[in-house]
Design a protein around this motif. Structure first.
Motif, short mmCIF file in Angstrom:
data_model
loop_
_atom_site.label_atom_id
_atom_site.label_comp_id
_atom_site.label_asym_id
_atom_site.label_seq_id
_atom_site.Cartn_x
_atom_site.Cartn_y
_atom_site.Cartn_z
N GLY A 166 0.79 -1.22 0.00
CA GLY A 166 0.00 0.00 0.00
C GLY A 166 0.82 1.27 0.00
N GLN A 167 2.15 1.14 0.12
CA GLN A 167 2.99 2.33 0.18
C GLN A 167 2.90 3.16 -1.10
OE1 GLN A 167 4.31 4.08 2.30
NE2 GLN A 167 6.43 4.67 1.98
N ASN A 168 2.54 4.42 -0.95
CA ASN A 168 2.48 5.41 -2.03
C ASN A 168 1.37 5.12 -3.04
OD1 ASN A 168 3.46 7.85 -3.13
ND2 ASN A 168 4.65 6.76 -4.68
N VAL A 169 0.41 4.28 -2.69
CA VAL A 169 -0.71 4.02 -3.59
C VAL A 169 -1.45 5.33 -3.88
CG1 VAL A 169 -3.03 3.02 -3.72
CG2 VAL A 169 -1.09 1.58 -3.10
N GLY A 170 -1.62 5.62 -5.15
CA GLY A 170 -2.30 6.84 -5.56
C GLY A 170 -1.57 8.11 -5.15
N GLY A 171 -0.37 7.96 -4.60
CA GLY A 171 0.37 9.11 -4.12
C GLY A 171 -0.20 9.73 -2.86
N VAL A 172 -1.14 9.00 -2.19
CA VAL A 172 -1.81 9.57 -1.01
C VAL A 172 -1.84 8.61 0.19
CG1 VAL A 172 -3.26 11.20 -2.27
CG2 VAL A 172 -4.06 8.85 -1.94
N TRP A 173 -1.40 7.37 0.00
CA TRP A 173 -1.39 6.40 1.10
C TRP A 173 0.05 6.06 1.46
CZ3 TRP A 173 -5.56 4.89 3.82
CH2 TRP A 173 -6.82 5.13 3.27
N PHE A 174 0.33 6.08 2.78
CA PHE A 174 1.71 5.85 3.21
C PHE A 174 1.75 5.01 4.49
CE2 PHE A 174 1.54 9.81 0.87
CZ PHE A 174 2.56 9.64 -0.06
N VAL A 175 2.79 4.20 4.57
CA VAL A 175 3.05 3.47 5.80
C VAL A 175 3.22 4.48 6.93
CG1 VAL A 175 4.76 2.04 6.98
CG2 VAL A 175 4.11 1.51 4.62
N VAL A 176 2.63 4.18 8.08
CA VAL A 176 2.74 5.08 9.22
C VAL A 176 3.80 4.56 10.18
CG1 VAL A 176 0.93 3.95 10.60
CG2 VAL A 176 1.41 6.37 10.94
N ASP A 177 4.61 5.48 10.74
CA ASP A 177 5.63 5.04 11.69
C ASP A 177 5.09 5.20 13.12
OD1 ASP A 177 6.04 7.63 12.72
OD2 ASP A 177 7.92 7.95 11.63
N PRO A 178 5.83 4.74 14.12
CA PRO A 178 5.30 4.75 15.50
C PRO A 178 4.99 6.13 16.07
CG PRO A 178 7.09 3.16 15.31
CD PRO A 178 7.07 3.95 14.03
N THR A 179 5.45 7.20 15.43
CA THR A 179 5.14 8.55 15.90
C THR A 179 3.91 9.13 15.20
OG1 THR A 179 6.51 9.72 14.29
CG2 THR A 179 7.60 8.92 16.30
N GLY A 180 3.37 8.40 14.23
CA GLY A 180 2.24 8.91 13.45
C GLY A 180 2.65 9.58 12.16
N LYS A 181 3.96 9.72 11.92
CA LYS A 181 4.43 10.37 10.70
C LYS A 181 4.43 9.38 9.53
CE LYS A 181 7.44 13.72 13.02
NZ LYS A 181 8.83 14.22 13.18
N LYS A 182 4.44 9.94 8.31
CA LYS A 182 4.57 9.10 7.12
C LYS A 182 5.98 8.55 7.05
CE LYS A 182 3.12 12.44 4.32
NZ LYS A 182 2.67 13.16 3.10
N ASN A 183 6.11 7.26 6.78
CA ASN A 183 7.42 6.67 6.56
C ASN A 183 7.71 6.78 5.06
OD1 ASN A 183 9.60 4.99 6.01
ND2 ASN A 183 9.06 3.52 7.61
N LEU A 184 8.65 7.64 4.71
CA LEU A 184 8.97 7.90 3.31
C LEU A 184 10.30 7.28 2.91
CD1 LEU A 184 7.88 11.66 3.14
CD2 LEU A 184 6.54 9.63 2.57
N THR A 185 10.76 6.31 3.71
CA THR A 185 12.05 5.69 3.44
C THR A 185 12.10 5.10 2.04
OG1 THR A 185 12.33 5.15 5.78
CG2 THR A 185 13.69 3.93 4.22
N CYS A 186 11.03 4.45 1.64
CA CYS A 186 11.00 3.79 0.34
C CYS A 186 9.68 4.13 -0.35
CB CYS A 186 11.13 2.28 0.53
SG CYS A 186 11.62 1.40 -0.95
N LEU A 187 9.75 4.75 -1.52
CA LEU A 187 8.56 5.14 -2.26
C LEU A 187 8.58 4.49 -3.65
CD1 LEU A 187 8.25 8.96 -1.49
CD2 LEU A 187 6.80 7.12 -0.63
N PRO A 188 7.82 3.42 -3.84
CA PRO A 188 7.75 2.81 -5.17
C PRO A 188 7.28 3.83 -6.20
CG PRO A 188 6.73 1.39 -3.52
CD PRO A 188 6.99 2.72 -2.86
N THR A 189 7.93 3.87 -7.35
CA THR A 189 7.53 4.78 -8.42
C THR A 189 7.44 4.01 -9.73
OG1 THR A 189 9.86 5.39 -8.72
CG2 THR A 189 8.51 6.84 -7.35
N PRO A 190 6.49 4.36 -10.59
CA PRO A 190 5.42 5.32 -10.34
C PRO A 190 4.49 4.85 -9.23
CG PRO A 190 4.93 4.06 -12.30
CD PRO A 190 6.34 3.69 -11.91
N ALA A 191 3.68 5.76 -8.71
CA ALA A 191 2.78 5.41 -7.60
C ALA A 191 1.89 4.24 -8.00
CB ALA A 191 1.92 6.62 -7.23
#
Length: 215
Positions: A166-191
């Motif tokens: 589900g990471q980066n699906v539609g460019g609007v869905w992101f894995v959440v980290d334990p602080t509630g922030k988006k985990n942007l470590t790895c972004l499959p492209t294209p979305a």
């Protein structure tokens, strides 16, 4: 002239190889880079359609998602820090939601693809700071878990615990980290494009913006 054409061909192949290597480096575990599906993935979840394609692979059926009784901080390959539920499935957040105040804008067909992480009490926490955990009441009256105000979800396109398709699906869905922030470590492209909702809910009504939620 022949030498020029040969040089251009070699350069083109090298560029294609570099692009494929970049895609593979940030592909979710078990993802295919040749637009085919392995047998195990076919048995568990429909493949994401090719970006730009005209149709999505249908989901025959999806079991009801249980209440989320546990939030666990974990670290998984390529992605790093994530939050999983009691079954080990990775949780996500949605850019079209809001955290202040907490509000979910994923309903109807969207919620069939991205089931809200709901609770009937206080989930057990492992590695997640209690101060960032809360709930928000959805339109149907259920209580959805929030992290730093952001409602969290599972993704029916994840074939097994620890997957993060589900990471980066539609460019609007992101894995959440334990602080509630988006985990942007790895972004499959294209979305990636999301799977369709289960067949039984394919005709469900949509919310004000189409209820697509990125699929």
């Amino acid at each position: 002239m022949a030498a020029t054409r040969l040089t251009a061909t070699v350069a083109g192949c090298a560029a294609a190889a570099a692009a494929l290597a970049a895609l593979t480096a940030c592909a979710p575990p078990g993802a295919n880079t040749d637009n085919t599906n392995d047998v195990s993935a076919q048995q568990q979840v429909p493949a994401l359609n090719e970006v730009g394609g005209e149709s999505l692979a249908p989901v025959a059926s999806t079991p009801a998602v249980p209440l989320t009784t546990t939030l666990k901080a974990a670290s998984i390959p390529k992605m790093g820090k994530v939050v999983t539920d009691q079954d080990g499935f990775v949780l996500y957040r949605f850019d079209k939601d809001t955290a202040k105040p907490p509000k979910s804008n994923c309903v109807d067909k969207c919620a069939q693809v991205w089931p809200p992480a709901t609770t009937d009490g206080n989930p057990d926490l492992s590695g997640v700071d209690p101060s960032v955990v809360g709930t928000v009441t959805r339109a149907d009256g259920s209580r959805q878990i929030t992290l730093a105000g952001w409602p969290v979800y599972r993704y029916i396109g994840d074939p097994k615990p620890g997957a993060w398709k589900g990471q980066n699906v539609g460019g609007v869905w992101f894995v959440v980290d334990p602080t509630g922030k988006k985990n942007l470590t790895c972004l499959p492209t294209p979305a990636p494009t999301a799977v369709q909702p289960p067949a039984a809910s394919a005709e469900a009504t949509t919310n004000g913006d189409g209820g697509t939620g990125g699929y």
